[in-house]
Design a protein around this motif. Structure first.
Motif, PDB file in Angstrom:
ATOM      1  N   LYS A   1       0.822  -1.204   0.000  1.00  0.00           N
ATOM      2  CA  LYS A   1       0.000   0.000   0.000  1.00  0.00           C
ATOM      3  C   LYS A   1       0.857   1.256   0.000  1.00  0.00           C
ATOM      4  O   LYS A   1       0.511   2.263  -0.622  1.00  0.00           O
ATOM      5  N   GLY A   2       1.992   1.186   0.702  1.00  0.00           N
ATOM      6  CA  GLY A   2       2.897   2.330   0.706  1.00  0.00           C
ATOM      7  C   GLY A   2       3.432   2.617  -0.681  1.00  0.00           C
ATOM      8  O   GLY A   2       3.483   3.770  -1.124  1.00  0.00           O
ATOM      9  N   ALA A   3       3.829   1.559  -1.392  1.00  0.00           N
ATOM     10  CA  ALA A   3       4.305   1.719  -2.768  1.00  0.00           C
ATOM     11  C   ALA A   3       3.193   2.253  -3.664  1.00  0.00           C
ATOM     12  O   ALA A   3       3.431   3.078  -4.549  1.00  0.00           O
ATOM     13  N   ASP A   4       1.960   1.793  -3.423  1.00  0.00           N
ATOM     14  CA  ASP A   4       0.817   2.236  -4.215  1.00  0.00           C
ATOM     15  C   ASP A   4       0.598   3.741  -4.064  1.00  0.00           C
ATOM     16  O   ASP A   4       0.413   4.469  -5.048  1.00  0.00           O
TER      17      ASP A   4
ATOM     18  N   LEU B   1      10.705   0.351  -3.989  1.00  0.00           N
ATOM     19  CA  LEU B   1      10.899   0.813  -2.615  1.00  0.00           C
ATOM     20  C   LEU B   1      10.780  -0.308  -1.579  1.00  0.00           C
ATOM     21  O   LEU B   1      11.509  -0.303  -0.593  1.00  0.00           O
ATOM     22  N   PRO B   2       9.855  -1.283  -1.749  1.00  0.00           N
ATOM     23  CA  PRO B   2       9.834  -2.380  -0.774  1.00  0.00           C
ATOM     24  C   PRO B   2      11.155  -3.134  -0.703  1.00  0.00           C
ATOM     25  O   PRO B   2      11.655  -3.423   0.391  1.00  0.00           O
ATOM     26  N   GLU B   3      11.734  -3.481  -1.873  1.00  0.00           N
ATOM     27  CA  GLU B   3      13.030  -4.150  -1.882  1.00  0.00           C
ATOM     28  C   GLU B   3      14.094  -3.280  -1.223  1.00  0.00           C
ATOM     29  O   GLU B   3      14.948  -3.756  -0.479  1.00  0.00           O
ATOM     30  N   CYS B   4      14.027  -1.987  -1.526  1.00  0.00           N
ATOM     31  CA  CYS B   4      14.991  -1.044  -0.950  1.00  0.00           C
ATOM     32  C   CYS B   4      14.874  -1.009   0.564  1.00  0.00           C
ATOM     33  O   CYS B   4      15.871  -1.094   1.285  1.00  0.00           O
ATOM     34  N   ALA B   5      13.642  -0.915   1.060  1.00  0.00           N
ATOM     35  CA  ALA B   5      13.417  -0.851   2.503  1.00  0.00           C
ATOM     36  C   ALA B   5      13.891  -2.127   3.191  1.00  0.00           C
ATOM     37  O   ALA B   5      14.562  -2.080   4.233  1.00  0.00           O
TER      38      ALA B   5
ATOM     39  N   LEU C   1       1.014  14.152   0.607  1.00  0.00           N
ATOM     40  CA  LEU C   1       0.704  13.155   1.620  1.00  0.00           C
ATOM     41  C   LEU C   1       0.883  11.738   1.080  1.00  0.00           C
ATOM     42  O   LEU C   1       1.330  10.842   1.798  1.00  0.00           O
ATOM     43  N   SER C   2       0.526  11.539  -0.196  1.00  0.00           N
ATOM     44  CA  SER C   2       0.681  10.216  -0.806  1.00  0.00           C
ATOM     45  C   SER C   2       2.150   9.813  -0.861  1.00  0.00           C
ATOM     46  O   SER C   2       2.512   8.672  -0.551  1.00  0.00           O
ATOM     47  N   ILE C   3       3.011  10.757  -1.261  1.00  0.00           N
ATOM     48  CA  ILE C   3       4.439  10.454  -1.386  1.00  0.00           C
ATOM     49  C   ILE C   3       5.071  10.219  -0.011  1.00  0.00           C
ATOM     50  O   ILE C   3       5.733   9.204   0.222  1.00  0.00           O
TER      51      ILE C   3
ATOM     52  N   ILE D   1       6.760   6.428   4.462  1.00  0.00           N
ATOM     53  CA  ILE D   1       6.725   6.011   5.873  1.00  0.00           C
ATOM     54  C   ILE D   1       6.202   4.582   5.994  1.00  0.00           C
ATOM     55  O   ILE D   1       6.763   3.756   6.732  1.00  0.00           O
ATOM     56  N   ALA D   2       5.120   4.283   5.251  1.00  0.00           N
ATOM     57  CA  ALA D   2       4.549   2.936   5.293  1.00  0.00           C
ATOM     58  C   ALA D   2       5.554   1.904   4.802  1.00  0.00           C
ATOM     59  O   ALA D   2       5.660   0.799   5.349  1.00  0.00           O
ATOM     60  N   ILE D   3       6.310   2.256   3.767  1.00  0.00           N
ATOM     61  CA  ILE D   3       7.318   1.341   3.221  1.00  0.00           C
ATOM     62  C   ILE D   3       8.434   1.089   4.234  1.00  0.00           C
ATOM     63  O   ILE D   3       8.892  -0.045   4.408  1.00  0.00           O
ATOM     64  N   LYS D   4       8.854   2.147   4.929  1.00  0.00           N
ATOM     65  CA  LYS D   4       9.913   1.994   5.941  1.00  0.00           C
ATOM     66  C   LYS D   4       9.458   1.081   7.075  1.00  0.00           C
ATOM     67  O   LYS D   4      10.164   0.137   7.460  1.00  0.00           O
ATOM     68  N   VAL D   5       8.272   1.329   7.612  1.00  0.00           N
ATOM     69  CA  VAL D   5       7.754   0.521   8.720  1.00  0.00           C
ATOM     70  C   VAL D   5       7.517  -0.917   8.252  1.00  0.00           C
ATOM     71  O   VAL D   5       7.851  -1.877   8.952  1.00  0.00           O
ATOM     72  N   GLY D   6       6.935  -1.060   7.044  1.00  0.00           N
ATOM     73  CA  GLY D   6       6.689  -2.387   6.514  1.00  0.00           C
ATOM     74  C   GLY D   6       7.981  -3.165   6.309  1.00  0.00           C
ATOM     75  O   GLY D   6       8.043  -4.373   6.573  1.00  0.00           O
ATOM     76  N   GLY D   7       9.020  -2.488   5.847  1.00  0.00           N
ATOM     77  CA  GLY D   7      10.317  -3.134   5.667  1.00  0.00           C
ATOM     78  C   GLY D   7      10.883  -3.660   6.980  1.00  0.00           C
ATOM     79  O   GLY D   7      11.430  -4.763   7.035  1.00  0.00           O
ATOM     80  N   ASP D   8      10.743  -2.878   8.035  1.00  0.00           N
ATOM     81  CA  ASP D   8      11.193  -3.319   9.361  1.00  0.00           C
ATOM     82  C   ASP D   8      10.449  -4.579   9.799  1.00  0.00           C
ATOM     83  O   ASP D   8      11.057  -5.537  10.298  1.00  0.00           O
ATOM     84  N   PHE D   9       9.131  -4.571   9.635  1.00  0.00           N
ATOM     85  CA  PHE D   9       8.314  -5.718  10.040  1.00  0.00           C
ATOM     86  C   PHE D   9       8.700  -6.975   9.265  1.00  0.00           C
ATOM     87  O   PHE D   9       8.824  -8.068   9.832  1.00  0.00           O
ATOM     88  N   VAL D  10       8.880  -6.832   7.943  1.00  0.00           N
ATOM     89  CA  VAL D  10       9.189  -7.990   7.105  1.00  0.00           C
ATOM     90  C   VAL D  10      10.543  -8.590   7.465  1.00  0.00           C
ATOM     91  O   VAL D  10      10.679  -9.806   7.619  1.00  0.00           O
ATOM     92  N   VAL D  11      11.557  -7.752   7.618  1.00  0.00           N
ATOM     93  CA  VAL D  11      12.902  -8.252   7.936  1.00  0.00           C
ATOM     94  C   VAL D  11      12.927  -8.935   9.295  1.00  0.00           C
ATOM     95  O   VAL D  11      13.448 -10.050   9.444  1.00  0.00           O
ATOM     96  N   ASP D  12      12.359  -8.288  10.293  1.00  0.00           N
ATOM     97  CA  ASP D  12      12.387  -8.850  11.648  1.00  0.00           C
ATOM     98  C   ASP D  12      11.627 -10.163  11.726  1.00  0.00           C
ATOM     99  O   ASP D  12      12.113 -11.149  12.294  1.00  0.00           O
TER     100      ASP D  12
END
Length: 317
Positions: free
Chosen positions: A15-18, A49-53, A177-179, A184-195
Motif C-alpha cells: 500500500k505504501g508503494a501504491d 521501494l519495498p526491496e529497498c526498505a 501526503l501520498s508520497i 513512511i509505510a514502506i519503511k515501517v513495513g520493511g522493518d516488520f518484514v525483515v524482523d
C-alpha cells in the motif's frame, strides 16, 4: 504474532508503494512524460521501494544474506513471473530502443554485480559507491530521454488530455501526503518484514538466503506484479515492460549500492549461482523479445514454468 507482523509488513509495503506511485505519477503526468519513461523511472522507483526498505534494513541489522538474496530473488521474479504473467493477458510489445538500450543495460548491470561479488566474494563499500554512481548516471540518462521525447513531441495531444483528466482531482496536498505517507509505510513495513522473516527462518532452521529468495522476494515484488499486470490489461505495455526493467536496474544499482555502502555484503556460492541464473534468464527474455519485438503468451507460459523449476531448485539445494 510473528506471522501477523509479516503479513502486516507486506500490506504496508504494497500500500505504501501504491500511494507513492500515485503521488509520483501525478507529478510525471503533469509534465507529460512518456509511458516508457514513467515506467523506467517513477513507477520503477516506487515499486522498488519495498526491496529497498527490506535490503537496507537487513544491511543495517547485519542480515546481509537477506539483503542480497532479496534483490536476486526479486529481479528473477520480476523478469520471469511479472513479464510472463503480463504476457498472458496481452502480448508485450517491446520498443526497439528498449531492446537496444535499457534491456542490455539491465543485463550488463547484472553481470557487473556477479563479477563484483565473485571476485573477493564480497560487495565492498567502494563497490557500493560505484553502483550508486552508475545509478545516478542511469537516472540522469532517463531524465535526458524524457526531455528529448517531450521536445520531439512524442506525446499525442489526445493522450496528454487524458492524463490531465485522470489526475486533475489529485490536489497538491494529497500528492504530498501520498508520497510522504507511502515512504513512511514502506519503511515501517520493511522493518516488520525483515524482523519477522529472520525470526521465522531461525525457528525453522532455514537460511536467510532461502527466506530472502522466496517469501521476502515474492512479497516485495508484489507491487511490480500488480502494476505490470494492470498496465498490460489496460494495453499500457510500455509501462509494464518499463516497470520490470527499471525495477531490476534500481534493485541492483540503488538497493545493493546503498546496502553495501552501509555494510559490505558477503557473497556465498549460492548468490553467485543466483546471479548466473538471473543473467541467463535475462538473455533468454531478451531473445524472446528480439524474435518479433514482443513477448507472446506462449513465451510468457514458458517463463512461468521456468520460474517454477527455479523454485524447486532453490528449495532442494
Amino acid at each position: 504474532m510473528v506471522y501477523l507482523l509479516l503479513v502486516l509488513g507486506f500490506v504496508l509495503l504494497i500500500k505504501g508503494a501504491d500511494f507513492f506511485v500515485e503521488g509520483s505519477s501525478f507529478v510525471a503526468k503533469k509534465l507529460h512524460v512518456p509511458s516508457i519513461i514513467i515506467g523506467l523511472t517513477i513507477v520503477a522507483m516506487g515499486t522498488s521501494l519495498p526491496e529497498c526498505a527490506v535490503s537496507i534494513t537487513a544491511s543495517m541489522t547485519n542480515n546481509n544474506e537477506l539483503a542480497v538474496s532479496n534483490v536476486f530473488g526479486s529481479n528473477i521474479f520480476n523478469l520471469v513471473v511479472v513479464c510472463g504473467a503480463s504476457a498472458l493477458f496481452v502480448p508485450l510489445a517491446v520498443q526497439v530502443n528498449t531492446l537496444k538500450k535499457e534491456l542490455p543495460f539491465s543485463i550488463l548491470m547484472g553481470v557487473l554485480l556477479l563479477l563484483l561479488g565473485y571476485f573477493g566474494m564480497e560487495v565492498s563499500r567502494v563497490d557500493g559507491l560505484i553502483l550508486l554512481a552508475l545509478f545516478l548516471g542511469f537516472f540522469l540518462w532517463m531524465i535526458r530521454s524524457a526531455l528529448k521525447a517531450k521536445a520531439d513531441g512524442s506525446n499525442l495531444e489526445g493522450k496528454e488530455g487524458t492524463d490531465e483528466d485522470s489526475v486533475k482531482d489529485l490536489s497538491g496536498s494529497r500528492c504530498f501526503l501520498s508520497i510522504v505517507g507511502g515512504m513512511i509505510a514502506i519503511k515501517v513495513g520493511g522493518d516488520f518484514v525483515v524482523d519477522s522473516a529472520s525470526e521465522i527462518a531461525a525457528d525453522f532452521g532455514l537460511s536467510q538466503n532461502l527466506i530472502g529468495l522466496t517469501i521476502v522476494a515474492m512479497g516485495t515484488s508484489l507491487p511490480e506484479l500488480v502494476t505490470s499486470v494492470v498496465a498490460a490489461r489496460k494495453k499500457e505495455v510500455d509501462m509494464a515492460i518499463g516497470n520490470v526493467i527499471g525495477s531490476n536496474i534500481f534493485n541492483i544499482l540503488l538497493v545493493i549500492g546503498i546496502s553495501a555502502a552501509i555494510s559490505p555484503i558477503t557473497f556465498v556460492m549460492e548468490n553467485v549461482m543466483d546471479a548466473v541464473i538471473l543473467t541467463v534468464m535475462s538473455i533468454a527474455v531478451m531473445g524472446f523479445a528480439w524474435s518479433k519485438h514482443k513477448i507472446e503468451r506462449k513465451e510468457g507460459l514458458i517463463m512461468l514454468l521456468a520460474y517454477a523449476g527455479y523454485m524447486v531448485y532453490i528449495c532442494m539445494r
